[in-house]
Design a protein around this motif. Structure first.
Motif, short mmCIF file in Angstrom:
data_model
loop_
_atom_site.label_atom_id
_atom_site.label_comp_id
_atom_site.label_asym_id
_atom_site.label_seq_id
_atom_site.Cartn_x
_atom_site.Cartn_y
_atom_site.Cartn_z
N THR A 19 -10.09 8.83 0.29
CA THR A 19 -8.84 9.41 -0.22
C THR A 19 -9.06 9.99 -1.62
N ASN A 20 -9.71 9.21 -2.47
CA ASN A 20 -10.01 9.69 -3.82
C ASN A 20 -10.91 10.93 -3.77
N GLU A 44 -9.00 12.82 10.72
CA GLU A 44 -9.38 12.65 12.12
C GLU A 44 -9.53 11.17 12.45
N ARG A 80 -9.92 16.05 18.30
CA ARG A 80 -10.70 16.92 17.38
C ARG A 80 -10.55 18.39 17.73
N ASP A 101 -10.69 14.41 6.09
CA ASP A 101 -11.00 12.98 6.05
C ASP A 101 -11.59 12.67 7.43
N ARG A 102 -12.90 12.68 7.51
CA ARG A 102 -13.68 12.48 8.74
C ARG A 102 -13.70 13.73 9.61
N HIS A 103 -14.81 13.85 10.35
CA HIS A 103 -14.93 14.91 11.37
C HIS A 103 -15.98 14.40 12.38
N SER A 106 -18.29 11.23 12.20
CA SER A 106 -17.73 9.90 12.48
C SER A 106 -18.02 9.50 13.92
N SER A 107 -17.85 10.45 14.85
CA SER A 107 -18.13 10.11 16.26
C SER A 107 -19.61 9.83 16.47
N GLN A 111 -19.26 6.10 17.45
CA GLN A 111 -19.40 6.00 18.91
C GLN A 111 -20.89 6.04 19.28
N ARG A 151 -12.57 -3.90 0.25
CA ARG A 151 -11.61 -2.99 -0.43
C ARG A 151 -10.43 -2.66 0.48
N ALA A 152 -10.75 -2.40 1.75
CA ALA A 152 -9.72 -1.88 2.65
C ALA A 152 -8.83 -2.97 3.24
N ARG A 155 -5.12 -4.38 2.73
CA ARG A 155 -3.93 -3.70 3.26
C ARG A 155 -3.22 -4.49 4.37
N GLU A 162 -11.29 -1.85 13.22
CA GLU A 162 -11.50 -2.77 12.09
C GLU A 162 -11.84 -4.18 12.56
N ALA A 191 -21.16 5.15 -3.31
CA ALA A 191 -19.74 4.88 -3.56
C ALA A 191 -19.48 3.43 -3.95
N VAL A 198 -18.65 7.90 -9.36
CA VAL A 198 -18.52 8.53 -8.04
C VAL A 198 -17.98 9.94 -8.21
N1 Z5A Z 1 -13.26 6.77 13.97
C1 Z5A Z 1 -14.20 6.69 14.98
O1 Z5A Z 1 -14.55 5.61 15.41
N2 Z5A Z 1 -14.70 7.85 15.49
C2 Z5A Z 1 -14.30 9.07 15.07
O2 Z5A Z 1 -14.80 10.09 15.58
C3 Z5A Z 1 -13.32 9.13 14.03
C4 Z5A Z 1 -12.83 7.97 13.51
C5 Z5A Z 1 -12.86 10.46 13.54
C6 Z5A Z 1 -9.95 5.83 11.29
O3 Z5A Z 1 -9.19 4.97 10.61
C7 Z5A Z 1 -10.85 4.96 12.14
O4 Z5A Z 1 -11.33 5.74 13.21
C8 Z5A Z 1 -12.05 4.51 11.36
C9 Z5A Z 1 -13.24 5.16 12.05
C10 Z5A Z 1 -12.71 5.54 13.39
N3 Z5A Z 1 -12.11 3.12 11.49
N4 Z5A Z 1 -12.74 2.32 10.83
N5 Z5A Z 1 -13.14 1.38 10.42
P1 Z5A Z 1 -8.42 5.32 9.29
O5 Z5A Z 1 -8.37 6.79 9.06
O6 Z5A Z 1 -7.13 4.59 9.34
O7 Z5A Z 1 -9.27 4.51 8.26
P2 Z5A Z 1 -10.54 4.91 7.46
O8 Z5A Z 1 -10.96 6.30 7.67
O9 Z5A Z 1 -11.55 3.91 7.78
O10 Z5A Z 1 -9.94 5.00 6.02
P3 Z5A Z 1 -9.64 4.02 4.87
O11 Z5A Z 1 -9.71 2.56 5.02
O12 Z5A Z 1 -8.34 4.51 4.47
O13 Z5A Z 1 -10.88 4.32 3.96
P4 Z5A Z 1 -10.93 5.23 2.68
O14 Z5A Z 1 -9.95 6.37 2.79
O15 Z5A Z 1 -12.34 5.59 2.47
O16 Z5A Z 1 -10.47 4.22 1.59
P5 Z5A Z 1 -9.53 4.48 0.34
O17 Z5A Z 1 -8.10 4.23 0.75
O18 Z5A Z 1 -9.85 5.76 -0.30
O19 Z5A Z 1 -10.05 3.31 -0.60
C11 Z5A Z 1 -9.81 1.98 -0.27
C12 Z5A Z 1 -9.55 1.18 -1.57
O20 Z5A Z 1 -10.73 1.15 -2.36
C13 Z5A Z 1 -8.46 1.79 -2.45
O21 Z5A Z 1 -7.70 0.74 -2.97
C14 Z5A Z 1 -9.25 2.48 -3.55
O22 Z5A Z 1 -8.54 2.54 -4.76
C15 Z5A Z 1 -10.46 1.58 -3.67
N6 Z5A Z 1 -11.65 2.31 -4.19
C16 Z5A Z 1 -12.06 3.55 -3.82
N7 Z5A Z 1 -13.20 3.87 -4.49
C17 Z5A Z 1 -13.51 2.81 -5.26
C18 Z5A Z 1 -14.58 2.52 -6.17
N8 Z5A Z 1 -15.56 3.41 -6.41
N9 Z5A Z 1 -14.58 1.32 -6.77
C19 Z5A Z 1 -13.61 0.41 -6.53
N10 Z5A Z 1 -12.57 0.61 -5.69
C20 Z5A Z 1 -12.53 1.78 -5.06
#
Ligand code: Z5A
Length: 221
Positions: A19-20, A44, A80, A101-103, A106-107, A111, A151-152, A155, A162, A191, A198
């Motif tokens: 997200t960042n 995605e 997709r 955010d992913r493309h 990820s698959s 997968q 980190r995640a 939530r 997950e 990261a 980062v």
């Molecule tokens: N998936 C799949 O299997 N096949 C595919 O083809 C596709 C996807 C396209 C999508 O879930 C799920 O689908 C994913 C892969 C699968 N599953 N898993 N596991 P999603 O979109 O709901 O979740 P995600 O993509 O995994 O996103 P996420 O958890 O939201 O991750 P993120 O966006 O990278 O995290 P964030 O929200 O940016 O950061 C998390 C926290 O960490 C937040 O509080 C930040 O402030 C903190 N943060 C970020 N950077 C730092 C650093 N550098 N230091 C400390 N803290 C930090």
């Protein structure tokens, strides 16, 4: 400054900081004079009405019905191609910038390596669905599963993916690193560093990308 649209993708394990990174890329593009209404975020699976419905199917537990790994894969590719054909390609044709955010990577990682699909099968499916469509630049935010999940998971409730074990996420991470070694359009960002570091690496990767892109552009003129 070039005026052609480009597709940037942020990849990584959950909690990697995608997200960042999307925000950083947007900020960078705005500093290059690109207007906000020319910058589009996608995620995605998701990003069109049908793809969002498929995202819900993909993420939820299905009242006891098992989503087979082949069905999971096809759901992801259905989502997709809806996004690519209806949103991303038209945006690029307008000269806009898309930050995903992913493309497809990820698959290939989740997968392909995670679920254990054969690499040739994955490549065949990808080519059948997407032809040669691919992002100009992918930033892979590398974290260990332990750090990402920590980190995640603050939530709360876990979705279907997950709930996988650590070995699954380690295979996914290894695959990401392996793909990045082989494809120069995928840049690895450490990261686990503090967010300021980062962000500096993201900026550096974009500087190099645009420098190379402009050289190519000049060469073609
Ligand atoms: N998936 C799949 O299997 N096949 C595919 O083809 C596709 C996807 C396209 C999508 O879930 C799920 O689908 C994913 C892969 C699968 N599953 N898993 N596991 P999603 O979109 O709901 O979740 P995600 O993509 O995994 O996103 P996420 O958890 O939201 O991750 P993120 O966006 O990278 O995290 P964030 O929200 O940016 O950061 C998390 C926290 O960490 C937040 O509080 C930040 O402030 C903190 N943060 C970020 N950077 C730092 C650093 N550098 N230091 C400390 N803290 C930090």
């Amino acid at each position: 400054m070039t005026t052609d649209g480009q597709f940037f993708v942020v990849e990584g394990l959950e909690g990697a900081g995608k997200t960042n990174a999307q925000e950083q890329i947007k900020h960078y593009l705005q500093n290059r004079g690109i207007k906000s209404n020319q910058i589009l975020f996608t995620r995605e699976p998701g990003g069109t009405p049908l793809a969002e419905k498929l995202r819900n199917i993909f993420k939820a537990d299905l009242d006891g019905e098992v989503l087979t790994r082949k069905a999971e894969l096809l759901v992801l590719y259905a989502a997709r191609i809806q996004l690519v054909e209806n949103i991303i390609k038209p945006a690029l044709l307008r000269g806009d910038y898309v930050i995903g955010d992913r493309h497809d990577l990820s698959s290939q990682a989740y997968q392909g390596a995670g679920r254990g699909f054969d690499a040739t099968f994955m490549l065949t499916l990808k080519t059948l669905v997407l032809d040669s469509f691919k992002p100009q630049l992918t930033l892979y935010l590398d974290v260990t599963p332990e750090i990402g999940l920590q980190r995640a998971r603050v939530r709360g409730e876990l979705d279907r993916i997950e709930k996988e074990d650590l070995a699954f996420f380690n295979r996914v991470r290894e695959a990401y690193l392996d793909f990045a070694q082989k494809d120069p359009s995928i840049i690895i960002i450490d990261a686990t560093q503090p967010i300021e570091k980062v962000n500096q690496e993201i900026k550096k990767a974009l500087d190099v990308h645009f420098e190379n892109h402009e050289k190519k552009f000049d060469y073609c003129r």
